[in-house]
Design a protein around this motif. Sequence first.
Motif, short mmCIF file in Angstrom:
data_model
loop_
_atom_site.label_atom_id
_atom_site.label_comp_id
_atom_site.label_asym_id
_atom_site.label_seq_id
_atom_site.Cartn_x
_atom_site.Cartn_y
_atom_site.Cartn_z
N VAL A 55 -121.61 79.01 -20.10
CA VAL A 55 -121.19 77.89 -19.23
C VAL A 55 -121.06 76.52 -20.20
CG1 VAL A 55 -121.24 76.37 -17.20
CG2 VAL A 55 -122.00 78.85 -17.05
N ASP A 56 -119.72 75.69 -20.04
CA ASP A 56 -119.55 74.43 -20.84
C ASP A 56 -120.38 73.42 -20.10
OD1 ASP A 56 -118.85 72.22 -22.05
OD2 ASP A 56 -116.56 72.61 -21.85
N THR A 57 -121.58 72.77 -20.69
CA THR A 57 -122.37 72.12 -20.14
C THR A 57 -121.85 70.62 -20.24
OG1 THR A 57 -123.63 72.14 -22.25
CG2 THR A 57 -124.29 73.59 -20.22
N THR A 58 -120.87 70.40 -20.98
CA THR A 58 -120.15 69.16 -21.43
C THR A 58 -119.40 68.57 -20.19
OG1 THR A 58 -118.38 69.77 -22.67
CG2 THR A 58 -120.40 69.59 -23.92
N VAL A 59 -119.02 69.29 -19.22
CA VAL A 59 -118.21 69.08 -18.31
C VAL A 59 -118.76 67.87 -17.38
CG1 VAL A 59 -116.77 69.62 -16.05
CG2 VAL A 59 -117.21 71.25 -18.19
N SER A 60 -118.10 66.95 -17.22
CA SER A 60 -118.70 65.48 -16.53
C SER A 60 -118.23 65.64 -14.98
CB SER A 60 -118.35 64.37 -17.04
OG SER A 60 -117.03 64.27 -17.20
N THR A 61 -117.04 66.16 -14.85
CA THR A 61 -116.47 66.26 -13.59
C THR A 61 -115.98 67.29 -12.98
OG1 THR A 61 -115.51 63.66 -13.93
CG2 THR A 61 -114.50 65.26 -12.21
N VAL A 62 -116.49 67.93 -12.03
CA VAL A 62 -116.10 69.33 -11.32
C VAL A 62 -115.49 69.15 -9.92
CG1 VAL A 62 -117.02 71.41 -10.73
CG2 VAL A 62 -117.93 70.38 -12.74
N VAL A 63 -114.22 69.47 -10.04
CA VAL A 63 -113.49 69.05 -8.65
C VAL A 63 -113.07 70.64 -7.99
CG1 VAL A 63 -111.41 68.48 -7.91
CG2 VAL A 63 -112.21 67.32 -9.80
N ALA A 89 -111.12 62.04 -15.59
CA ALA A 89 -112.16 61.71 -14.61
C ALA A 89 -111.82 61.81 -13.23
CB ALA A 89 -112.58 60.26 -14.96
N ILE A 90 -110.56 62.19 -13.00
CA ILE A 90 -110.12 62.40 -11.58
C ILE A 90 -109.96 63.77 -11.10
CG2 ILE A 90 -108.28 61.80 -9.70
CD1 ILE A 90 -107.57 59.33 -11.46
N ARG A 91 -109.38 64.49 -11.89
CA ARG A 91 -109.18 65.86 -11.76
C ARG A 91 -110.20 66.77 -12.41
NH1 ARG A 91 -104.54 62.53 -11.11
NH2 ARG A 91 -105.22 62.04 -13.15
N GLY A 92 -110.89 66.32 -13.12
CA GLY A 92 -111.96 67.32 -13.90
C GLY A 92 -111.03 68.18 -14.96
N TYR A 93 -111.36 69.38 -15.26
CA TYR A 93 -110.59 70.13 -16.09
C TYR A 93 -109.56 70.91 -15.34
CZ TYR A 93 -108.92 73.70 -19.42
OH TYR A 93 -108.04 74.61 -20.10
N HIS A 94 -108.16 70.95 -15.72
CA HIS A 94 -107.25 71.35 -15.25
C HIS A 94 -106.03 71.67 -16.06
CE1 HIS A 94 -106.26 66.96 -15.54
NE2 HIS A 94 -104.94 67.38 -15.57
N TYR A 95 -105.09 72.71 -15.44
CA TYR A 95 -103.94 73.18 -16.04
C TYR A 95 -102.74 72.38 -16.04
CZ TYR A 95 -107.19 77.05 -16.61
OH TYR A 95 -108.22 77.96 -17.06
#
Length: 326
Positions: free
Chosen positions: A32-40, A300-306
Amino acid sequence: MKNKKIKIEKIAVLIVIVLITFGCSKDNENAVDTTVSTVVKVNSDNFILAGLAEPISIVSKTLSNGTTVDCYKIVSKGTPTDHAMGPWCPTNISDGADAGGIWLKDGNVYDVDGAFIKNLATFFSDPTWMMYKSSTGEVIKTKTQAECQAAANPSVGPEYKNFCVECLPSYVANLTQTYYLPVSPVKLTNSIQFGMGPQSSGPSLRGIAFNGVRFDAPAPVSIILAAYTLAPFDDAGGHINLGAGYHYHAANGKSKEIAQTDGHAPMIGYAIDGHGLYARLDTKGAESTDLDECRGHSDAIRGYHYHVDKAGANNFINCLKGAYVN
């Protein structure tokens, strides 16, 4: 005896090293990527209720990285309620663009109008193409469910050579599709490659639109064209086969979109790993320049997305960055 003991010990050490190496490799693939700051989280309210066969529920499922999490169970009718389906094949070579769908080639989108059908031999640089009756201009196309099934088969027979394949919504009216999306997306350190078929390790499905229609794997264009058939998409980028029902191969802005207040590209659905799927271009017509190998990035708004690929590419995203339900 002493030398033999030393050899056995060396072999044992090597086995341990191999086990550790392969174990670590597997762990790294699923890390798991622990660097993710925003999870939507997935918002189930974004889905159009009219497109669902039953209310969305939460069930416990195991993801591809081995973790068990809450997932939304989405049972879709598989046909859109926010836009019309079809047409796909024009009736005559005199028909305009409104009588047919589109074709995707080399990154471009072409109208499948009567002139397109008439000029197939030139378009594909092959004189074998002749998909209309020269005496009347009538386009040769499938007209029944049985013809749809036979002509859309990868091992299509020669009797359907030079047929325009048009499968109708009535053929899949009772078909439903069930999808599972992790409520909270789990981003991994490494990407997951898409696969095709039961022997592949990765999924083939890319995601789901808010109307419940699937964003599918690239259409098998080479197989379709090799049989001298044509299976056009409608203006929304979708067409029908009897197994998958109605499904998209391009995002053309016809299905529900959720506008973003900061000018970011609109949201169009969710990838199968639960991360958001967004259109390619923002409100100024610009494409993001920092997309990773999967066509994703974070904010910062949408977190990781495509962001999906251009419509003519016959592609949505290139891989997954998140764990998915097997």
